[in-house]
Design a protein around this motif. Structure first.
Motif, PDB file in Angstrom:
ATOM      1  N   ARG A 270      19.312  29.178 -23.419  1.00 37.29           N
ATOM      2  CA  ARG A 270      18.260  29.547 -24.379  1.00 37.29           C
ATOM      3  C   ARG A 270      16.922  29.733 -23.686  1.00 37.29           C
ATOM      4  NH1 ARG A 270      21.119  25.754 -27.609  1.00 37.29           N
ATOM      5  NH2 ARG A 270      19.691  24.071 -27.012  1.00 37.29           N
ATOM      6  N   LEU A 271      16.635  28.922 -22.686  1.00 37.19           N
ATOM      7  CA  LEU A 271      15.367  29.042 -21.969  1.00 37.19           C
ATOM      8  C   LEU A 271      15.337  30.269 -21.061  1.00 37.19           C
ATOM      9  CD1 LEU A 271      14.902  25.269 -21.089  1.00 37.19           C
ATOM     10  CD2 LEU A 271      13.481  26.596 -22.647  1.00 37.19           C
ATOM     11  N   LEU A 272      16.504  30.709 -20.599  1.00 31.16           N
ATOM     12  CA  LEU A 272      16.563  31.881 -19.717  1.00 31.16           C
ATOM     13  C   LEU A 272      16.522  33.198 -20.488  1.00 31.16           C
ATOM     14  CD1 LEU A 272      19.311  30.798 -17.137  1.00 31.16           C
ATOM     15  CD2 LEU A 272      16.831  30.839 -16.798  1.00 31.16           C
ATOM     16  N   ALA A 273      16.846  33.150 -21.776  1.00 25.22           N
ATOM     17  CA  ALA A 273      16.976  34.385 -22.561  1.00 25.22           C
ATOM     18  C   ALA A 273      15.757  35.309 -22.473  1.00 25.22           C
ATOM     19  CB  ALA A 273      17.295  34.040 -24.015  1.00 25.22           C
ATOM     20  N   PRO A 274      14.520  34.804 -22.546  1.00 18.86           N
ATOM     21  CA  PRO A 274      13.376  35.728 -22.497  1.00 18.86           C
ATOM     22  C   PRO A 274      13.255  36.503 -21.188  1.00 18.86           C
ATOM     23  CG  PRO A 274      12.716  33.578 -23.356  1.00 18.86           C
ATOM     24  CD  PRO A 274      14.090  33.418 -22.813  1.00 18.86           C
ATOM     25  N   PHE A 275      13.884  36.027 -20.111  1.00 16.22           N
ATOM     26  CA  PHE A 275      13.775  36.694 -18.815  1.00 16.22           C
ATOM     27  C   PHE A 275      14.943  37.647 -18.551  1.00 16.22           C
ATOM     28  CE2 PHE A 275      11.876  32.456 -18.507  1.00 16.22           C
ATOM     29  CZ  PHE A 275      10.582  32.750 -18.074  1.00 16.22           C
ATOM     30  N   ALA A 276      15.915  37.696 -19.452  1.00 13.85           N
ATOM     31  CA  ALA A 276      17.144  38.456 -19.214  1.00 13.85           C
ATOM     32  C   ALA A 276      16.994  39.901 -19.650  1.00 13.85           C
ATOM     33  CB  ALA A 276      18.319  37.804 -19.943  1.00 13.85           C
TER      34      ALA A 276
END
Length: 373
Positions: A270-276
């Motif tokens: 969930r924390l990585l989603a904005p960078f994907a």
């Protein structure tokens, strides 16, 4: 010495071995054909020195059963397992593509959005396993297969153990996982937890973004010491394209204490989603096609289960054109106003109107409206 594929052409009188597609210290992986269901599969055939241990066979059976209960788009499905000709084997879905380690060797550091997209998919699959009470214990890029359309699937849950069977106070001299990627607690021989898989995911992400591992050494003992004691070099020193916020996430994931990391792969994802990156923005890459099997063993054409079926739509017609006869849409009888239902209703109304004329004339005559004597 590992036997040649021709020495074991068939397993359990069902699985035809076609070609070797991978090998490791514990097993050899084959592309094979399920003769009963007529579908391609992958088979991991364990080496004889492992297969001959009764205690290990029982442990393998339990872990294969646990892995077979996992059904997720980002996990390679386990179909079957067995013991034949003195060899343990596990049967999995065949996934076309290449493992993530091979992708790193070919391309070096990946763009940030693409790398994060792949690890976010790994987080989804491993997070699903965590919710099912299963820890992977050997998260590494070799165990992640990437299809040409950038779908990532995690494989090799064969060494995973059910969370309920783990004693938190367990301590053993046996080390689970690969030294380059295992967690500090695994390096110390302690029982793994979901946070151990999270640490390993952080190591893989670090390698994807920088092209190198956070810790390197010539022997496993020194690697284990570095995982337990050394601080990793911040990844932005190797790749300035990494956003500072993403770097902080990676460094937190690589914390020595499990309690200082994220609790599960789901939380990390969930924390990585904005960078994907969005999947539709990624370009497919070519993969080597498998060599043809003997004609009697070639399955019916079918799409791999990991790839969504394409949806085809009719091309849009140019303005003023009708797909049926090529006539102009300006023709009033091709206009949506003159549908068959409307035309039928109009005819009925005309017939009723004509039929009512004599009756209407009679009424008007009686009333003297028409003025006829």
């Amino acid at each position: 010495m590992e036997r040649n594929i021709s020495d074991t052409p068939m397993l359990s009188n069902r699985y035809k071995l076609l070609e070797t597609i991978g090998a490791g210290g514990m097993a050899v992986v084959y592309r094979a054909q399920d003769m009963m269901l007529e579908r391609p599969v992958s088979i991991k055939l364990l080496r004889q020195d492992f297969s001959g241990n009764p205690a290990f066979r029982e442990q393998f059976r339990r872990e294969a059963k646990a892995a077979a209960n996992l059904s997720h788009p980002n996990i390679v499905t386990v179909h079957d397992f067995g013991f034949d000709a003195g060899r343990l084997f596990i049967v999995m879905e065949y996934v076309p593509g290449k493992n993530l380690k091979a992708l790193i060797r070919e391309r070096g550091p990946l763009p940030v959005a693409e790398a994060v997209n792949l690890i976010a998919q790994a987080c989804a699959g491993i997070g699903y396993a965590h919710r099912a009470g299963i820890i992977h214990c050997d998260v590494k890029p070799h165990n992640m297969i990437v299809t040409p359309d950038h779908r990532l699937k995690v494989t090799d849950f064969g060494i995973a153990r059910a969370l309920a069977s783990i004693n938190p106070d367990e301590h053993t001299d046996e080390v689970w996982g690969s030294p380059q990627y295992f967690s500090p607690e695994q390096a110390a021989g302690l029982a793994p937890s979901p946070a151990s898989d999270v640490y390993s995911l952080g190591v893989v992400l670090y390698e994807l973004l920088t092209g190198q591992l956070p810790f390197t050494a010539t022997d496993a003992q020194e690697l284990a010491r570095q995982h337990r004691e050394a601080r990793p070099v911040p990844p932005r020193r190797f790749n300035r394209d990494i956003p500072p916020a993403l770097e902080q996430i990676i460094l937190k994931v690589l914390s020595k204490e499990p309690s200082q990391r994220y609790r599960s792969a789901d939380q990390l994802g969930r924390l990585l989603a904005p960078f994907a990156a969005q999947p539709e923005t990624l370009q497919p890459f070519p993969v080597e096609q498998p060599r043809s099997a003997p004609a009697t063993f070639i399955p019916q054409a079918q799409e791999p289960a990991s790839r969504p079926r394409p949806v085809y739509s009719q091309p849009a017609q140019p303005p003023g054109q009708h797909s049926g006869e090529g006539r102009s849409i300006s023709d009033p009888f091709l206009s949506p106003l003159f549908t068959p239902d409307i035309i039928i209703l109009a005819i009925i109304a005309i017939v009723l109107w004509v039929g009512m004329l004599p009756f209407g004339a009679y009424v008007l005559l009686k009333l003297g409206v028409l003025g006829v004597p």
